[in-house]
Design a protein around this motif. Structure first.
Motif, PDB file in Angstrom:
ATOM      1  N   GLY A 130      12.987 -46.315  27.121  1.00 42.97           N
ATOM      2  CA  GLY A 130      11.806 -45.481  26.873  1.00 42.97           C
ATOM      3  C   GLY A 130      10.641 -46.268  26.298  1.00 42.97           C
ATOM      4  O   GLY A 130      10.738 -47.475  26.065  1.00 42.97           O
ATOM      5  N   GLY A 131       9.550 -45.553  26.052  1.00 48.04           N
ATOM      6  CA  GLY A 131       8.334 -46.170  25.529  1.00 48.04           C
ATOM      7  C   GLY A 131       8.505 -46.701  24.118  1.00 48.04           C
ATOM      8  O   GLY A 131       7.823 -47.636  23.712  1.00 48.04           O
ATOM      9  N   THR A 132       9.408 -46.100  23.340  1.00 47.26           N
ATOM     10  CA  THR A 132       9.641 -46.567  21.969  1.00 47.26           C
ATOM     11  C   THR A 132      11.066 -47.098  21.817  1.00 47.26           C
ATOM     12  O   THR A 132      11.279 -48.197  21.314  1.00 47.26           O
ATOM     13  CB  THR A 132       9.442 -45.408  20.953  1.00 47.26           C
ATOM     14  N   LEU A 133      12.032 -46.286  22.254  1.00 46.88           N
ATOM     15  CA  LEU A 133      13.439 -46.638  22.021  1.00 46.88           C
ATOM     16  C   LEU A 133      14.203 -46.817  23.318  1.00 46.88           C
ATOM     17  O   LEU A 133      13.953 -46.103  24.294  1.00 46.88           O
ATOM     18  CB  LEU A 133      14.120 -45.517  21.220  1.00 46.88           C
ATOM     19  N   LYS A 189      17.911 -46.335  24.754  1.00 43.81           N
ATOM     20  CA  LYS A 189      19.161 -45.663  24.433  1.00 43.81           C
ATOM     21  C   LYS A 189      20.226 -46.203  25.378  1.00 43.81           C
ATOM     22  O   LYS A 189      20.040 -46.201  26.597  1.00 43.81           O
ATOM     23  CB  LYS A 189      19.039 -44.144  24.619  1.00 43.81           C
ATOM     24  N   GLY A 230       9.416 -37.335  23.066  1.00 40.47           N
ATOM     25  CA  GLY A 230       9.688 -38.763  22.894  1.00 40.47           C
ATOM     26  C   GLY A 230       8.433 -39.420  22.374  1.00 40.47           C
ATOM     27  O   GLY A 230       7.791 -38.895  21.456  1.00 40.47           O
ATOM     28  N   SER A 231       8.045 -40.537  22.974  1.00 35.14           N
ATOM     29  CA  SER A 231       6.773 -41.167  22.582  1.00 35.14           C
ATOM     30  C   SER A 231       5.643 -40.179  22.904  1.00 35.14           C
ATOM     31  O   SER A 231       4.780 -39.909  22.088  1.00 35.14           O
ATOM     32  CB  SER A 231       6.545 -42.455  23.380  1.00 35.14           C
ATOM     33  N   GLY A 261       5.774 -37.999  19.690  1.00 33.68           N
ATOM     34  CA  GLY A 261       6.448 -38.686  18.581  1.00 33.68           C
ATOM     35  C   GLY A 261       5.830 -40.051  18.305  1.00 33.68           C
ATOM     36  O   GLY A 261       5.756 -40.485  17.143  1.00 33.68           O
ATOM     37  N   GLY A 262       5.381 -40.711  19.354  1.00 36.04           N
ATOM     38  CA  GLY A 262       4.756 -42.023  19.173  1.00 36.04           C
ATOM     39  C   GLY A 262       3.426 -41.885  18.447  1.00 36.04           C
ATOM     40  O   GLY A 262       3.033 -42.757  17.658  1.00 36.04           O
ATOM     41  N   PHE A 278      10.056 -45.150  11.270  1.00 32.49           N
ATOM     42  CA  PHE A 278      10.117 -43.702  11.456  1.00 32.49           C
ATOM     43  C   PHE A 278      10.812 -43.041  10.260  1.00 32.49           C
ATOM     44  O   PHE A 278      10.352 -42.023   9.744  1.00 32.49           O
ATOM     45  CB  PHE A 278      10.888 -43.398  12.748  1.00 32.49           C
ATOM     46  N   GLU A 279      11.903 -43.665   9.818  1.00 32.92           N
ATOM     47  CA  GLU A 279      12.666 -43.106   8.690  1.00 32.92           C
ATOM     48  C   GLU A 279      11.774 -43.002   7.448  1.00 32.92           C
ATOM     49  O   GLU A 279      11.789 -42.004   6.733  1.00 32.92           O
ATOM     50  CB  GLU A 279      13.899 -43.972   8.381  1.00 32.92           C
ATOM     51  N   ASN A 328      13.931 -37.968  20.561  1.00 35.69           N
ATOM     52  CA  ASN A 328      14.230 -38.629  19.282  1.00 35.69           C
ATOM     53  C   ASN A 328      13.216 -38.353  18.178  1.00 35.69           C
ATOM     54  O   ASN A 328      13.460 -38.675  17.020  1.00 35.69           O
ATOM     55  CB  ASN A 328      14.387 -40.135  19.491  1.00 35.69           C
ATOM     56  N   PHE A 329      12.096 -37.734  18.512  1.00 34.03           N
ATOM     57  CA  PHE A 329      11.160 -37.314  17.466  1.00 34.03           C
ATOM     58  C   PHE A 329      11.886 -36.368  16.491  1.00 34.03           C
ATOM     59  O   PHE A 329      11.557 -36.297  15.308  1.00 34.03           O
ATOM     60  CB  PHE A 329       9.963 -36.596  18.114  1.00 34.03           C
ATOM     61  N   ARG A 372      14.970 -36.647  15.593  1.00 30.42           N
ATOM     62  CA  ARG A 372      16.022 -37.350  14.826  1.00 30.42           C
ATOM     63  C   ARG A 372      15.699 -37.282  13.343  1.00 30.42           C
ATOM     64  O   ARG A 372      14.546 -37.511  12.965  1.00 30.42           O
ATOM     65  CB  ARG A 372      16.044 -38.835  15.244  1.00 30.42           C
ATOM     66  N   ARG A 409      17.437 -36.546  24.420  1.00 28.00           N
ATOM     67  CA  ARG A 409      16.538 -37.383  25.204  1.00 28.00           C
ATOM     68  C   ARG A 409      17.352 -37.720  26.450  1.00 28.00           C
ATOM     69  O   ARG A 409      18.286 -37.036  26.810  1.00 28.00           O
ATOM     70  CB  ARG A 409      16.108 -38.603  24.370  1.00 28.00           C
TER      71      ARG A 409
HETATM   72  P1  ADP Z   1      10.996 -42.683  24.400  1.00 30.55           P
HETATM   73  O1  ADP Z   1      12.012 -42.629  25.496  1.00 30.55           O
HETATM   74  O2  ADP Z   1       9.611 -42.404  24.844  1.00 30.55           O
HETATM   75  O3  ADP Z   1      11.132 -43.925  23.571  1.00 30.55           O
HETATM   76  P2  ADP Z   1      12.486 -41.024  22.458  1.00 30.55           P
HETATM   77  O4  ADP Z   1      13.027 -39.692  22.806  1.00 30.55           O
HETATM   78  O5  ADP Z   1      13.472 -42.126  22.283  1.00 30.55           O
HETATM   79  O6  ADP Z   1      11.342 -41.407  23.481  1.00 30.55           O
HETATM   80  O7  ADP Z   1      11.677 -40.798  21.128  1.00 30.55           O
HETATM   81  C1  ADP Z   1      10.851 -41.770  20.552  1.00 30.55           C
HETATM   82  C2  ADP Z   1      10.272 -41.190  19.280  1.00 30.55           C
HETATM   83  O8  ADP Z   1      11.338 -40.903  18.363  1.00 30.55           O
HETATM   84  C3  ADP Z   1       9.368 -42.138  18.512  1.00 30.55           C
HETATM   85  O9  ADP Z   1       8.040 -42.090  18.988  1.00 30.55           O
HETATM   86  C4  ADP Z   1       9.490 -41.620  17.094  1.00 30.55           C
HETATM   87  O10 ADP Z   1       8.633 -40.519  16.882  1.00 30.55           O
HETATM   88  C5  ADP Z   1      10.920 -41.095  17.036  1.00 30.55           C
HETATM   89  N1  ADP Z   1      11.925 -41.994  16.425  1.00 30.55           N
HETATM   90  C6  ADP Z   1      13.116 -41.558  15.931  1.00 30.55           C
HETATM   91  N2  ADP Z   1      13.824 -42.584  15.443  1.00 30.55           N
HETATM   92  C7  ADP Z   1      13.092 -43.698  15.620  1.00 30.55           C
HETATM   93  C8  ADP Z   1      13.286 -45.086  15.302  1.00 30.55           C
HETATM   94  N3  ADP Z   1      14.396 -45.513  14.678  1.00 30.55           N
HETATM   95  N4  ADP Z   1      12.323 -45.959  15.649  1.00 30.55           N
HETATM   96  C9  ADP Z   1      11.199 -45.549  16.263  1.00 30.55           C
HETATM   97  N5  ADP Z   1      10.938 -44.252  16.575  1.00 30.55           N
HETATM   98  C10 ADP Z   1      11.866 -43.331  16.261  1.00 30.55           C
END
Ligand code: ADP
Length: 362
Positions: free
Chosen positions: A16-19, A21, A185-186, A209-210, A225-226, A316-317, A319, A350
């Motif tokens: 993903g754009g941030t994480l 998985k 997500g992001s 979330g980003g 994020f935490e 994951n936003f 989480r 996600r």
């Molecule tokens: P993507 O596939 O776009 O990366 P995710 O569903 O994985 O999307 O969600 C990414 C978002 O989750 C981040 O923008 C942030 O808001 C949140 N997030 C949760 N845990 C973390 C982490 N450990 N590091 C960065 N972002 C996190």
């Protein structure tokens, strides 16, 4: 790709754009492999399962593990690992050093990164990325996890308008259609799902979330994020946002707007005096509330247009972010006069890329 007995090890990746998985399927029995295969499998296995943290930022979410799963004729356990997509080059080095390509013919991958990193995977790790659409994976992931998690996967908040009585409750999602998925997500994507095969992306927003994490880092100097969520949990957004009562002196009764309703997000920040007395915690809370409420109102409009009452929030936003989940549950209930229901999933799924399982099973 996923025939009756696909090659091991079995991985699925959502870049993903941030994480990123990573899902890893651990077979229960290694004895059925020949000696050389077994050795490589066990090297990879020992490394993944012997650790819960990898390098500086990779984490295995032990609480999400799913035992006794049968995938393509094999029994085993599903593990969930995540790391920042910015660390992909280190992951590629690791995959090279552990000889991932020695066994697997490829890795199922989804998310934008499946395209972006395709070439480098092929060149550096000698692994082909089998690409799957991320929305297909998302929906298959939701249904797989809901069906095969022996514990209740889907839940809602009972009494979302009452902070004292608000309580997490299991929700029976066996007859799910139609429902809306709000994937935070992001950015945010919103899907209307009417049957297993009939779904469309009805809306989205780049404020996701980003955006929360980016703005929070800018405004508070936090780094993770935490940390952002921890700051938000101690802040008060009323010191940052202008409420209806700050403008009307009370409720705006004609349109049923209570004095407590936010009239203007970050509205107090026009004033130097308020800026000087605002704290990092308040700023983090206001950023979280602003982004969450905005997503909530777009979700509500989509639900209304699509005439759908169940809204599943994933991504994951959410989480470690009960503040946003409760706020969404409250907003869905309040602004729809109780007709909309906000649902959540234990795996925040996600696209936790389960497509390698789903092509066969679901
Ligand atoms: P993507 O596939 O776009 O990366 P995710 O569903 O994985 O999307 O969600 C990414 C978002 O989750 C981040 O923008 C942030 O808001 C949140 N997030 C949760 N845990 C973390 C982490 N450990 N590091 C960065 N972002 C996190």
């Amino acid at each position: 790709f996923c025939d009756i007995r696909p090659s091991m090890p079995l991985f699925g990746m959502d870049i993903g754009g941030t994480l990123t998985k990573l899902v890893y399927f651990e077979p229960a029995n290694f004895d059925e492999f020949d000696l050389e295969e077994k050795e490589t499998l066990q090297t990879i296995h020992r490394y993944l399962i012997g650790n819960v943290a990898y390098g500086k930022s990779g984490i295995r979410d032990v609480h999400l593990e799913m035992e006794n799963q049968t995938i393509c004729g094999r029994t085993g356990k599903i593990h969930f690992i995540r790391f920042p997509t910015s660390q992909m080059l280190s992951f590629i080095e690791l995959a090279k050093s552990k000889n991932f390509s020695g066994l697997a013919s490829g890795i199922c991958a989804t998310g934008g990164g499946a395209y972006m990193f395709e070439e480098i995977f092929a060149k550096e790790v000698l692994l082909q990325l089998h690409k799957y659409d991320e929305m297909d994976c998302l929906l298959k992931g939701i249904h797989y996890i809901d069906r095969y998690n022996p514990f209740s996967e889907c839940y809602f908040f009972r009494n979302p308008r009452d902070t004292e009585l608000c309580k997490k409750m299991p929700f029976d999602f066996r007859n799910p259609y139609p429902y809306l998925v709000v994937n935070i997500g992001s950015g945010v994507s919103i899907l209307a799902v009417r049957s297993k095969t009939d779904y469309s992306r009805v809306s989205g927003t780049s404020l996701g979330g980003g955006t929360f994490l980016g703005l929070c880092c800018l405004l508070t100097g936090c780094e993770t994020f935490e940390e952002a969520i921890e700051l938000a949990s101690q802040g008060d957004s009323k010191n940052i946002d202008k409420l209806v009562r700050d403008i009307y002196g009370g409720d705006y009764s004609k349109f049923g707007l209570a004095g407590e309703t936010v009239a203007c997000s970050f509205g107090h920040m026009m004033s130097k005096e308020k800026r000087d007395t605002s704290s990092r915690e308040d700023l983090a809370r206001a950023t979280l509330v602003t982004l969450t409420n905005n997503i909530g109102s777009i979700a509500r409009m989509c639900a209304k247009t699509e005439k759908i009452e169940r809204v599943v929030f994933v991504g994951n936003f959410l989480r470690v972010n009960e503040i946003s989940m409760k706020l969404l549950a409250y907003a869905m209930d309040f602004w729809s006069n109780g007709s909309l229901k906000a649902l959540f999933l234990e795996h925040e799924v996600r696209n936790y890329n389960l497509c390698f399982l789903c092509t066969v099973i679901v």
